[in-house]
Design a protein around this motif. Structure first.
Motif, PDB file in Angstrom:
ATOM      1  N   VAL A  67     -35.730   0.366  -5.156  1.00 44.03           N
ATOM      2  CA  VAL A  67     -34.770   0.230  -6.266  1.00 44.03           C
ATOM      3  C   VAL A  67     -35.303   0.916  -7.529  1.00 44.03           C
ATOM      4  CG1 VAL A  67     -33.523  -1.402  -7.758  1.00 44.03           C
ATOM      5  CG2 VAL A  67     -33.865  -1.943  -5.338  1.00 44.03           C
ATOM      6  N   ASN A 104     -32.748  -8.279 -10.098  1.00 43.46           N
ATOM      7  CA  ASN A 104     -32.301  -9.619  -9.676  1.00 43.46           C
ATOM      8  C   ASN A 104     -31.401  -9.539  -8.445  1.00 43.46           C
ATOM      9  OD1 ASN A 104     -33.702 -10.930 -11.661  1.00 43.46           O
ATOM     10  ND2 ASN A 104     -31.986 -11.065 -13.076  1.00 43.46           N
ATOM     11  N   ALA A 105     -30.514  -8.532  -8.445  1.00 45.05           N
ATOM     12  CA  ALA A 105     -29.615  -8.366  -7.288  1.00 45.05           C
ATOM     13  C   ALA A 105     -30.453  -8.135  -6.025  1.00 45.05           C
ATOM     14  CB  ALA A 105     -28.663  -7.204  -7.518  1.00 45.05           C
ATOM     15  N   ALA A 106     -31.481  -7.298  -6.154  1.00 40.61           N
ATOM     16  CA  ALA A 106     -32.344  -7.018  -5.000  1.00 40.61           C
ATOM     17  C   ALA A 106     -33.084  -8.282  -4.557  1.00 40.61           C
ATOM     18  CB  ALA A 106     -33.336  -5.913  -5.348  1.00 40.61           C
ATOM     19  N   ARG A 107     -33.495  -9.101  -5.528  1.00 37.59           N
ATOM     20  CA  ARG A 107     -34.214 -10.337  -5.180  1.00 37.59           C
ATOM     21  C   ARG A 107     -33.315 -11.299  -4.415  1.00 37.59           C
ATOM     22  NH1 ARG A 107     -36.625 -12.739 -10.407  1.00 37.59           N
ATOM     23  NH2 ARG A 107     -37.541 -14.219  -8.956  1.00 37.59           N
ATOM     24  N   THR A 108     -32.045 -11.373  -4.844  1.00 35.13           N
ATOM     25  CA  THR A 108     -31.134 -12.278  -4.116  1.00 35.13           C
ATOM     26  C   THR A 108     -30.868 -11.756  -2.700  1.00 35.13           C
ATOM     27  OG1 THR A 108     -29.102 -11.196  -4.849  1.00 35.13           O
ATOM     28  CG2 THR A 108     -29.942 -12.962  -6.239  1.00 35.13           C
ATOM     29  N   LEU A 109     -31.186 -10.474  -2.463  1.00 38.77           N
ATOM     30  CA  LEU A 109     -31.000  -9.907  -1.119  1.00 38.77           C
ATOM     31  C   LEU A 109     -32.295  -9.982  -0.302  1.00 38.77           C
ATOM     32  CD1 LEU A 109     -28.822  -6.893  -2.240  1.00 38.77           C
ATOM     33  CD2 LEU A 109     -28.048  -8.826  -0.862  1.00 38.77           C
ATOM     34  N   MET A 145     -34.211   4.715  -8.867  1.00 36.07           N
ATOM     35  CA  MET A 145     -33.356   4.704 -10.055  1.00 36.07           C
ATOM     36  C   MET A 145     -34.039   5.341 -11.260  1.00 36.07           C
ATOM     37  SD  MET A 145     -31.286   1.131  -9.654  1.00 36.07           S
ATOM     38  CE  MET A 145     -30.314   1.356 -11.124  1.00 36.07           C
ATOM     39  N   ALA A 194     -35.469  -9.122  -1.246  1.00 32.62           N
ATOM     40  CA  ALA A 194     -36.482  -8.071  -1.409  1.00 32.62           C
ATOM     41  C   ALA A 194     -37.711  -8.580  -2.153  1.00 32.62           C
ATOM     42  CB  ALA A 194     -35.883  -6.888  -2.147  1.00 32.62           C
ATOM     43  N   LYS A 199     -32.062  -1.577 -15.275  1.00 31.99           N
ATOM     44  CA  LYS A 199     -31.652  -2.898 -15.770  1.00 31.99           C
ATOM     45  C   LYS A 199     -32.212  -4.008 -14.886  1.00 31.99           C
ATOM     46  CE  LYS A 199     -27.260  -1.791 -17.918  1.00 31.99           C
ATOM     47  NZ  LYS A 199     -25.812  -1.868 -17.763  1.00 31.99           N
ATOM     48  N   GLU A 238     -30.893  -6.628 -14.068  1.00 30.21           N
ATOM     49  CA  GLU A 238     -29.876  -7.184 -13.152  1.00 30.21           C
ATOM     50  C   GLU A 238     -29.956  -6.531 -11.767  1.00 30.21           C
ATOM     51  OE1 GLU A 238     -29.408  -6.420 -16.273  1.00 30.21           O
ATOM     52  OE2 GLU A 238     -28.314  -8.051 -17.261  1.00 30.21           O
ATOM     53  N   TYR A 239     -30.328  -5.239 -11.719  1.00 32.91           N
ATOM     54  CA  TYR A 239     -30.473  -4.581 -10.408  1.00 32.91           C
ATOM     55  C   TYR A 239     -31.641  -5.219  -9.638  1.00 32.91           C
ATOM     56  CZ  TYR A 239     -27.235  -0.896 -11.777  1.00 32.91           C
ATOM     57  OH  TYR A 239     -26.116  -0.210 -12.152  1.00 32.91           O
TER      58      TYR A 239
END
Lengths: 238, 250
Positions: free
Chosen positions: B168, B152-157, B172, B159, B147, B149-150
């Motif tokens: 990621v 995007n979550a990594a980008r906000t961290l 996955m 990456a 997905k 969203e995973y």
């Protein structure tokens, strides 16, 4: 003093000419019905969607700064913990991307796990977490890099009232401890009232009113009066 | 717990044992070389093992399978990843792969015999094709199933795209990738045997054809048992690898 400043933000389907200033070191709740544009607003600040207008962090234009360089923490509604990583590795993810040394990572994670009372989850995978545990690990992951801005997208919507209250308290404590500027999206007035220093009400992609909690509750503008009246019974949050 | 394990093993072993006993009885009563009993097949297995015929054939087939499978899988992974992360590569390569993927691997044999000739490169190429398409397709599917969203979550961290791919997306997507690798690990043995039966004079497939021409059913049966064991070992190895890599978090 405003830390985040949005100028004439427009997105393809949702936001229309949004101007907004978020005060530094405060919790600002973004309230609105489903589909109002709340999450899109956070995604604009994070740089995850295309937009017109300008986003400023501490008076610096962020329009050309990619998400990974914006130094924000973001807790998504469905959290999206990486299923293949343990709690430790999920939280360490953001530290590793910034090249933090391994011993420092270990130390930081142990301390945040203890702070959020989830040390027992350290070596477990997300499939074995409860809803509240997922939220706490997600929260730890989003603040471990000590961002100045924390974006929270309905983080407590799927939790039981007790767990939600406990996480709200932890969030407040963290905000004070780290002097975070938090943007907290919710459609729950009671939650916003308990947590926020300021409230922004958004409807149909436009900011209808922003101000102190009392202002919004006592003097809602015409456009959100029906929305506020629906929320009145929820005022007394236990 | 122990009782349940014993029961499961019993359930596993009873049909096999029954099959072997019935085979022996039927073979003893048939009194024809066209249907040898199990004891005769075991005896022949020992004999082929001692004189080196079986190991030589197995070694030749194994070498072809190993090289073709490794090369095909690496190429499949590479193309699958490229298509998964690059929209232009996906749009340009997907139609070509959709056209070529459904062609049965052995359908390529006559063409490859004319292009390559009858030599060691022929079975390796055939196995390469056999492994390439499913691995590429499964890798692409696995990547597409991650997905956004995973990511995007990594980008906000913090990456980068490359970090996200390695830490990621590929982990996955790995269950799908392993499925492709596992399914093809058995299929490549079936393919190499068929290629050796038709075109290559060495290997287990060639041994099978020689046995057929000499009407040595016992040797044919030995070859089939060996083939079954090799397919099973390969598939179980990848199942084990998949479990080791993804079992803890799935």
């Amino acid at each position: 003093m405003s830390y985040i400043s949005l100028k004439k933000i427009t997105t393809q389907y949702c936001l229309k000419n949004v101007d907004l200033d978020i005060v530094s070191g405060e919790i600002t709740a973004v309230l609105g019905f489903t589909g109002a544009g709340k999450s899109t607003l956070l995604n604009v600040i994070a740089g995850l969607v295309e937009y017109e207008g300008a986003v400023y962090f501490d008076q610096n234009n962020m329009n050309h700064i990619r998400t990974e360089k914006r130094s924000i923490g973001y807790l998504f509604q469905d959290i999206y913990l990486f299923p293949h990583l343990t709690a430790f590795d999920n939280i360490a993810f953001g530290l590793r991307t910034s090249g933090c040394p391994a011993d420092e990572i270990e130390e930081k994670i142990d301390s945040i796990l203890a702070l959020l009372k989830i040390s027992h989850l350290k070596k477990r995978y997300p499939k074995d977490f409860s809803g509240g545990e997922k939220q706490r690990v997600g929260l730890a992951r989003s603040i471990i890099r000590e961002p100045k801005i924390l974006l929270l997208d309905e983080p407590l919507s799927s939790l039981d009232p007790c767990t939600a209250k406990s996480i709200r308290n932890e969030l407040k404590a963290l905000q004070k401890h780290m002097n975070l500027t938090i943007l907290y999206v919710t459609h729950n007035f009671a939650e916003a009232k308990e947590l926020a220093d300021r409230i922004v009400v958004i409807r149909d992609g436009q900011i209808q009113q922003s101000g102190s909690v009392q202002d919004i509750f006592d003097k809602p503008v015409e456009a959100i009066r029906d929305f506020v009246s629906v929320a009145i019974p929820a005022r007394s949050l236990s | 717990m122990k009782q349940s394990l014993f029961k499961n093993n019993l359930l596993y072993l009873v049909p096999i044992s029954l099959f072997l006993v019935l085979w022996e009885i039927a073979g003893q009563n048939a009194q024809t070389p066209l249907f040898p009993p199990l004891s005769k097949v075991i005896e022949e297995f020992g004999s082929l093992l001692r004189n080196g015929t079986l190991l030589k054939g197995l070694g030749a087939s194994f070498g072809r399978v190993f090289i073709g499978y490794i090369l095909g899988s690496i190429a499949g992974l590479f193309v699958g990843i490229l298509m998964g992360v690059n929209k232009m590569a996906e749009y340009s390569l997907r139609p070509l792969i959709s056209i070529l993927f459904p062609i049965p691997t052995l359908g390529w044999l006559p063409l490859l015999m004319l292009w390559i000739g009858i030599n060691e490169i022929l079975p390796v190429t055939l196995i390469f094709i056999c492994a390439f398409f499913p691995v590429a397709y499964n890798t692409l599917t696995g990547i597409k199933e991650v997905k956004e969203e995973y990511i995007n979550a990594a980008r906000t961290l913090g990456a980068s795209s490359c970090y996200i791919l390695w830490h990621v997306i590929l982990p996955m997507a790995s269950p799908n990738i392993f499925t492709g690798l596992r399914l093809e690990s058995g299929m490549v043995w079936r393919t190499v045997i068929a290629a050796e039966m038709f075109a290559i004079p060495t290997g287990i497939g060639a041994l099978l054809m020689n046995a057929e021409s000499l009407i040595r059913v016992d040797i044919i049966m030995v070859c089939l048992v060996v083939l079954s064991i090799m397919c099973s070992i390969f598939e179980r190895f990848f199942l084990w690898l998949e479990h080791r890599a993804t079992g803890a978090w799935r």
